[in-house]
Write a protein that holds these residues in place. Structure first.
Motif, PDB file in Angstrom:
ATOM      1  N   TYR A  35      -0.347   3.890  -2.253  1.00  0.00           N
ATOM      2  CA  TYR A  35       1.213   4.550  -2.327  1.00  0.00           C
ATOM      3  C   TYR A  35       1.780   3.669  -4.065  1.00  0.00           C
ATOM      4  O   TYR A  35       1.352   2.253  -4.209  1.00  0.00           O
ATOM      5  N   GLN A  37       5.564   3.141  -5.875  1.00  0.00           N
ATOM      6  CA  GLN A  37       6.698   2.425  -5.593  1.00  0.00           C
ATOM      7  C   GLN A  37       7.182   2.141  -7.554  1.00  0.00           C
ATOM      8  O   GLN A  37       7.021   1.463  -7.824  1.00  0.00           O
ATOM      9  N   GLN A  41      13.050   4.079  -6.634  1.00  0.00           N
ATOM     10  CA  GLN A  41      12.122   4.654  -6.096  1.00  0.00           C
ATOM     11  C   GLN A  41      12.071   4.892  -4.747  1.00  0.00           C
ATOM     12  O   GLN A  41      11.039   3.397  -4.051  1.00  0.00           O
ATOM     13  N   GLY A  42      11.494   5.983  -3.710  1.00  0.00           N
ATOM     14  CA  GLY A  42      10.284   5.820  -2.397  1.00  0.00           C
ATOM     15  C   GLY A  42       9.002   5.777  -2.960  1.00  0.00           C
ATOM     16  O   GLY A  42       8.758   6.031  -4.088  1.00  0.00           O
ATOM     17  N   PRO A  43       8.103   4.917  -1.884  1.00  0.00           N
ATOM     18  CA  PRO A  43       6.830   4.738  -2.193  1.00  0.00           C
ATOM     19  C   PRO A  43       6.174   6.251  -2.738  1.00  0.00           C
ATOM     20  O   PRO A  43       6.656   7.214  -0.872  1.00  0.00           O
ATOM     21  N   GLN A  48      -5.211   8.366   1.124  1.00  0.00           N
ATOM     22  CA  GLN A  48      -5.643   7.613   2.055  1.00  0.00           C
ATOM     23  C   GLN A  48      -7.462   7.681   2.581  1.00  0.00           C
ATOM     24  O   GLN A  48      -7.541   8.109   2.154  1.00  0.00           O
ATOM     25  N   LEU A  88       5.195  -0.600  -8.629  1.00  0.00           N
ATOM     26  CA  LEU A  88       5.055  -2.088  -7.640  1.00  0.00           C
ATOM     27  C   LEU A  88       4.363  -0.578  -6.706  1.00  0.00           C
ATOM     28  O   LEU A  88       3.785  -0.166  -6.463  1.00  0.00           O
ATOM     29  N   LEU A  90       1.943  -0.276  -3.671  1.00  0.00           N
ATOM     30  CA  LEU A  90       1.636  -0.892  -1.950  1.00  0.00           C
ATOM     31  C   LEU A  90       0.977  -0.281  -1.224  1.00  0.00           C
ATOM     32  O   LEU A  90       0.151   0.843  -1.192  1.00  0.00           O
ATOM     33  N   GLN A  99       2.321   3.624   9.761  1.00  0.00           N
ATOM     34  CA  GLN A  99       1.730   2.413   9.282  1.00  0.00           C
ATOM     35  C   GLN A  99       3.026   0.896   8.586  1.00  0.00           C
ATOM     36  O   GLN A  99       3.901   1.880   9.128  1.00  0.00           O
ATOM     37  N   PHE A 101       2.584  -2.289   6.314  1.00  0.00           N
ATOM     38  CA  PHE A 101       2.352  -2.272   4.515  1.00  0.00           C
ATOM     39  C   PHE A 101       2.024  -3.857   3.872  1.00  0.00           C
ATOM     40  O   PHE A 101       2.835  -4.650   4.752  1.00  0.00           O
ATOM     41  N   GLY A 102       1.762  -3.380   3.182  1.00  0.00           N
ATOM     42  CA  GLY A 102       1.474  -4.986   2.045  1.00  0.00           C
ATOM     43  C   GLY A 102       2.174  -5.817   1.041  1.00  0.00           C
ATOM     44  O   GLY A 102       3.572  -4.580   1.483  1.00  0.00           O
ATOM     45  N   PRO A 103       2.167  -6.660   0.793  1.00  0.00           N
ATOM     46  CA  PRO A 103       3.587  -6.719  -0.247  1.00  0.00           C
ATOM     47  C   PRO A 103       3.675  -7.010  -0.974  1.00  0.00           C
ATOM     48  O   PRO A 103       4.295  -6.671  -1.827  1.00  0.00           O
TER      49      PRO A 103
END
Lengths: 110, 114
Positions: A35, A37, A41-43, A48, A88, A90, A99, A101-103
């Motif tokens: 994703y 981000q 905003q949202g991801p 995939q 960012l 993700l 799901q 998420f990673g950092p």
């Protein structure tokens, strides 16, 4: 049990360069989603991977590509970086519908 | 494709009060609705989820309700605490071709005032 990990944590690039981001999924997970981000905003779904194949893709140009390895880890590659690619990034892993998420990797394009 | 709208974009409440965040979705095929909490500079963390065969789910101070007919779902936080301050994202997900397609809302920034 290790959770989702990503590397690097931060990255600074200039326009036109290429970047590779890495993700290791949570133990037992076989699916990795990426994703973008933007700030505030949202991801936004990029794509995939499952069984080393891209199986769905969001509305991102071909400059965004990826790979999944036999150990289920994954890479996101972005070519010909634009200022607007600053965000960012993700990674989320899953086995089934949930799901995790990673950092994230914070990418700044100058 | 699926479209998820989330309201409000910002929400300020006094500590101890309740907070409600609402989301609507467009695709009736969506059957899984997770909520994530994202603190500043950190990853989104799953806090609660609900499936379409359930109307309500509760976990301590957090609850989620789902109205399939109206295609909306809500997050309820009771007895808010300063540590609840974060951005909250809803998402709607459905299975297509053997995999889940997930669409996120735009987020609600919750501020709990001590």
């Amino acid at each position: 049990d290790a959770g989702v990990t990503q590397s690097p944590t931060h990255l600074i690039k200039t326009r036109g360069q290429q970047v590779t981001l890495r993700c290791s999924p949570k133990s037992g997970h076989d699916t990795v989603s990426w994703y973008q981000q933007a700030l505030g905003q949202g991801p936004q779904f990029i794509f995939q991977y499952y069984e080393e194949e891209e199986r769905q893709r969001g509305n991102f140009p071909d400059r965004f590509s990826g790979h999944q390895f036999p150990n289920y880890s994954s890479e996101l590659n972005v070519n010909a970086l634009l200022l607007g690619d600053s965000a960012l990034y993700l990674c989320a892993s899953s086995q089934g519908e949930t799901q995790y998420f990673g950092p994230g990797t914070r990418l700044l394009v100058l | 494709g699926e479209n998820v709208e989330q309201h409000p974009s910002t929400l300020s409440v006094q500590e101890g009060d309740s907070a409600v965040i609402k989301c609507t979705y467009s695709d009736s095929a969506s059957n899984y609705f997770p909520w994530y909490k994202q603190e500043l500079g950190k990853r989104p963390q799953l806090i609660i989820d609900i499936r379409s065969n359930v109307g309500e789910k509760k976990d301590q101070r957090i609850a989620v309700t789902l109205n399939k007919t109206a295609k909306h779902f809500s997050l309820h936080i009771t007895e808010t605490q300063p540590e609840d301050s974060a951005v909250y994202f809803c998402a709607a997900s459905f299975e297509s071709g053997g995999y889940q397609k997930v669409t996120f809302g735009t987020g609600t920034k919750l501020q709990v005032i001590p």
